[in-house]
Enzyme design. Structure first.
Site, short mmCIF file in Angstrom:
data_model
loop_
_atom_site.label_atom_id
_atom_site.label_comp_id
_atom_site.label_asym_id
_atom_site.label_seq_id
_atom_site.Cartn_x
_atom_site.Cartn_y
_atom_site.Cartn_z
N ARG A 1 14.50 -10.32 1.33
CA ARG A 1 13.80 -11.36 1.71
C ARG A 1 13.86 -12.55 0.64
O ARG A 1 12.90 -13.14 0.30
CB ARG A 1 12.24 -10.95 2.16
N SER B 1 6.42 -11.26 10.83
CA SER B 1 5.76 -10.82 9.36
C SER B 1 5.23 -11.89 8.70
O SER B 1 6.04 -12.77 8.11
CB SER B 1 6.44 -9.79 8.54
N GLU C 1 5.45 -14.25 3.35
CA GLU C 1 6.84 -14.58 3.63
C GLU C 1 7.09 -15.85 4.20
O GLU C 1 8.24 -16.52 4.17
CB GLU C 1 7.53 -13.28 4.85
P1 FAD Z 1 12.54 -22.47 9.88
O1 FAD Z 1 11.46 -21.85 10.07
O2 FAD Z 1 12.92 -23.66 10.60
O3 FAD Z 1 12.70 -23.00 8.44
C1 FAD Z 1 12.43 -21.92 7.34
C2 FAD Z 1 12.58 -22.62 5.87
O4 FAD Z 1 14.29 -22.88 5.55
C3 FAD Z 1 12.16 -23.98 5.81
O5 FAD Z 1 11.63 -23.91 4.23
C4 FAD Z 1 13.14 -24.96 6.06
O6 FAD Z 1 13.16 -25.89 5.37
C5 FAD Z 1 14.33 -24.14 5.54
N1 FAD Z 1 15.82 -24.60 6.35
C6 FAD Z 1 16.05 -24.58 7.48
N2 FAD Z 1 17.29 -25.19 7.85
C7 FAD Z 1 17.69 -25.34 6.54
C8 FAD Z 1 19.13 -25.69 6.20
N3 FAD Z 1 19.90 -25.77 7.17
N4 FAD Z 1 19.21 -25.81 5.06
C9 FAD Z 1 18.14 -25.78 4.06
N5 FAD Z 1 17.02 -25.45 4.19
C10 FAD Z 1 16.70 -25.05 5.38
N6 FAD Z 1 13.02 -12.53 9.71
C11 FAD Z 1 13.46 -11.48 9.37
O7 FAD Z 1 14.07 -11.46 8.35
N7 FAD Z 1 13.62 -10.38 10.10
C12 FAD Z 1 12.82 -10.12 11.28
O8 FAD Z 1 13.07 -9.32 12.00
C13 FAD Z 1 12.20 -11.50 11.75
N8 FAD Z 1 11.43 -11.30 13.05
C14 FAD Z 1 10.71 -12.41 13.35
C15 FAD Z 1 10.02 -12.19 14.45
C16 FAD Z 1 9.36 -13.66 15.20
C17 FAD Z 1 8.71 -13.53 16.53
C18 FAD Z 1 9.45 -14.69 14.49
C19 FAD Z 1 8.56 -15.99 14.83
C20 FAD Z 1 10.06 -14.74 12.91
C21 FAD Z 1 10.90 -13.57 12.50
N9 FAD Z 1 11.32 -13.57 11.43
C22 FAD Z 1 12.26 -12.43 11.01
C23 FAD Z 1 11.32 -14.75 10.50
C24 FAD Z 1 12.38 -16.17 11.08
O9 FAD Z 1 13.06 -15.47 12.32
C25 FAD Z 1 13.41 -16.14 9.93
O10 FAD Z 1 12.94 -16.39 8.75
C26 FAD Z 1 14.25 -17.03 10.29
O11 FAD Z 1 15.50 -17.12 9.53
C27 FAD Z 1 13.77 -18.77 10.50
O12 FAD Z 1 14.65 -19.33 10.82
P2 FAD Z 1 14.25 -20.98 11.40
O13 FAD Z 1 15.49 -21.58 11.74
O14 FAD Z 1 13.27 -20.90 12.26
O15 FAD Z 1 13.96 -21.61 10.13
N1 EPU Z 2 2.83 0.19 9.95
C1 EPU Z 2 1.71 0.82 10.14
N2 EPU Z 2 0.66 -0.24 10.85
C2 EPU Z 2 0.82 -1.29 11.29
C3 EPU Z 2 2.34 -1.75 10.98
C4 EPU Z 2 3.36 -0.89 10.53
O1 EPU Z 2 1.11 1.92 9.90
O2 EPU Z 2 0.34 -1.94 11.87
C5 EPU Z 2 3.71 1.19 9.25
C6 EPU Z 2 4.22 2.31 10.20
O3 EPU Z 2 4.39 3.44 9.53
C7 EPU Z 2 5.99 1.88 10.52
C8 EPU Z 2 5.86 1.01 9.32
O4 EPU Z 2 4.77 0.32 8.89
O5 EPU Z 2 6.43 2.91 10.69
C9 EPU Z 2 7.11 -0.15 9.23
O6 EPU Z 2 6.67 -0.81 10.39
P1 EPU Z 2 7.93 -1.73 11.17
O7 EPU Z 2 9.01 -0.79 11.52
O8 EPU Z 2 7.23 -2.30 12.30
O9 EPU Z 2 8.71 -2.57 10.19
P2 EPU Z 2 7.95 -3.43 9.00
O10 EPU Z 2 7.99 -2.97 7.77
O11 EPU Z 2 6.27 -3.78 9.37
C10 EPU Z 2 10.00 -5.06 8.83
C11 EPU Z 2 10.13 -6.56 8.70
C12 EPU Z 2 10.17 -7.07 10.07
C13 EPU Z 2 11.34 -6.20 10.64
C14 EPU Z 2 10.89 -4.90 10.95
C15 EPU Z 2 12.20 -3.94 11.40
C16 EPU Z 2 9.38 -7.43 6.58
C17 EPU Z 2 8.40 -8.05 6.02
N3 EPU Z 2 9.07 -6.98 7.99
O12 EPU Z 2 8.77 -4.93 9.29
O13 EPU Z 2 10.89 -8.47 9.92
O14 EPU Z 2 11.63 -6.85 12.11
O15 EPU Z 2 10.70 -4.58 9.45
O16 EPU Z 2 13.15 -3.79 10.33
O17 EPU Z 2 10.14 -6.86 5.98
C18 EPU Z 2 9.80 -10.57 9.70
O18 EPU Z 2 10.40 -10.48 8.66
O19 EPU Z 2 9.41 -11.63 10.09
C19 EPU Z 2 10.11 -9.49 10.45
C20 EPU Z 2 9.63 -9.37 11.68
#
Ligand code: FAD
Ligand code: EPU
Length: 346
Positions: free
Chosen positions: A162, A231, A327
């Site tokens: 991250r 997250s 995050e």
């Molecule tokens: P935005 O929210 O629009 O922007 C984020 C930041 O980047 C802002 O500071 C913005 O100014 C900057 N920025 C955007 N575009 C540019 C550019 N072209 N140049 C310079 N700066 C820029 N993240 C994970 O890593 N793993 C996950 O599994 C994951 N799951 C998610 C699930 C959900 C339901 C949601 C809502 C979010 C999740 N995220 C996850 C977080 C998110 O998807 C990522 O951080 C994603 O990369 C954000 O993209 P965005 O285009 O919406 O960025």
């Molecule tokens: N867990 C709990 N309780 C909860 C949530 C999680 O006990 O309420 C424990 C469980 O043991 C579970 C473990 O945490 O097995 C891991 O949970 P999960 O697999 O859902 O993943 P996470 O670590 O909570 C991360 C990323 C997610 C990504 C998933 C899958 C971060 C901050 N988040 O979540 O990314 O999708 O792994 O790889 O690293 C995001 O960044 O926005 C995001 C959704």
């Protein structure tokens, strides 16, 4: 067209009722630079957004919000690799789908991550055992004021969990314009993540893609239904000393090792503080995943979300001695705010 006093409700996945003084959707780089220069000359802040899926607005935004829709996918092949040059306004998940349809494999574990390609390297998006650093060869950036373009190669991107160089202050006046990805022609499934370990090794990329889309849909509510940004906090990485100390007290604590450091699950820590399902001022800790904060009725405010996040941060800190880092990027009227103003060790 530049819109005035425009609502951002559909442009941030928390579905917050926030307005920006000016909003524009850009499809060309020239247009982006021209607008950036114009507003900076007037000393107005510019904020570039993809899909607003990793941000928390606290107040109306005073300056210009630029919604990046600069598109284009260019594919080249070498003997062993597919090389993709992707413009930053492409949708990440659609790119994953597109590559799989073209029989270019590797990105399937990163399916259904919201957002645009340009935002993906900033926090080194990751899920299910993969992250963009595994494929990214370079990131092209532009300084919109002097229009100078730089290519930052993989090593200089300093990708970590991250994190990347693009979060550093030195890069705050740059815009990511395209990303270079390299996908091996020899596909090996990545089934290292716990949830995937039971899958058979003769699995196909399409099946992994479908499987991941299904588990994600079960765990994370669609932001159109309940506003959220995935997250809210990062998973903490702590010293071996603290890791072993906690293991003695909480033998069931889930962790993985990253270069001998303990990576804990923030969701588990929050869950242990009994926050799951907790609701305050319309903001709820998701009952299936404690790391996700929901704008439950889609009418709460950024301040309410921040207040609950601070409460969680302080409770987890006091119980475990671990001070979670958000995050999500926090944005006030003038731009991104230093999160440590709100999330202090206490
Ligand atoms: P935005 O929210 O629009 O922007 C984020 C930041 O980047 C802002 O500071 C913005 O100014 C900057 N920025 C955007 N575009 C540019 C550019 N072209 N140049 C310079 N700066 C820029 N993240 C994970 O890593 N793993 C996950 O599994 C994951 N799951 C998610 C699930 C959900 C339901 C949601 C809502 C979010 C999740 N995220 C996850 C977080 C998110 O998807 C990522 O951080 C994603 O990369 C954000 O993209 P965005 O285009 O919406 O960025
Ligand atoms: N867990 C709990 N309780 C909860 C949530 C999680 O006990 O309420 C424990 C469980 O043991 C579970 C473990 O945490 O097995 C891991 O949970 P999960 O697999 O859902 O993943 P996470 O670590 O909570 C991360 C990323 C997610 C990504 C998933 C899958 C971060 C901050 N988040 O979540 O990314 O999708 O792994 O790889 O690293 C995001 O960044 O926005 C995001 C959704």
């Amino acid at each position: 067209m530049v819109y005035c006093n425009y609502p951002l409700k559909k442009l941030n996945t928390f579905n917050l009722n926030i307005n920006a003084n000016k909003v524009v959707k850009v499809k060309e780089l020239q247009q982006l630079c021209k607008l950036w220069q114009k507003y900076k000359k007037k000393y107005l802040p510019c904020l570039i957004l993809g899909d607003g899926s990793n941000i928390l607005f606290l107040k109306n935004f005073y300056g210009l919000v630029i919604i990046n829709r600069i598109k284009g996918i260019y594919i080249n092949e070498s003997k062993k690799y597919w090389n993709l040059h992707v413009n930053s306004g492409e949708n990440w998940h659609k790119l994953v789908e597109f590559t799989i349809k073209k029989k270019i494999y590797g990105l399937e574990n990163l399916a259904l991550i919201p957002g645009r390609v340009g935002s993906a390297p900033i926090q080194n998006i990751g899920a299910y055992g993969s992250s963009i650093k595994d494929f990214c060869q370079y990131v092209d950036i532009i300084n919109p004021i002097n229009k100078k373009i730089k290519r930052i190669n993989k090593k200089k991107c300093k990708f970590q969990y991250r994190n990347s160089i693009f979060k550093h202050n030195n890069y705050k006046n740059y815009v990511i314009i395209s990303v270079g990805l390299s996908l091996s022609k020899k596909w090996i499934p990545n089934l290292n993540y716990n949830d995937l370990k039971h899958l058979k090794s003769n699995i196909t990329p399409q099946k992994i893609f479908n499987y991941i889309c299904n588990i994600r849909k079960k765990k994370i509510p669609h932001p159109k239904i309940y506003g959220n940004a995935g997250s809210f906090f990062k998973n903490p990485i702590i010293s071996p000393k603290l890791g072993f100390k906690l293991l003695k007290i909480f033998p069931d604590i889930p962790f993985s090792l990253e270069n001998n450091y303990f990576k804990l699950s923030a969701g588990w820590l929050i869950d242990k503080c009994k926050f799951k399902g907790y609701i305050r001022k319309g903001v709820m800790v998701h009952s299936k995943q404690a790391l996700i904060l929901l704008n439950k009725f889609n009418n709460s405010s950024g301040m309410n979300i921040l207040q609950l996040a601070i409460k969680i941060h302080n409770t987890v800190g006091k119980k475990f001695g671990i001070w979670l880092e958000p995050e999500v990027k926090i944005i006030n009227s003038y731009g991104i705010v230093n999160p440590y103003i709100f999330f202090k060790k206490n």
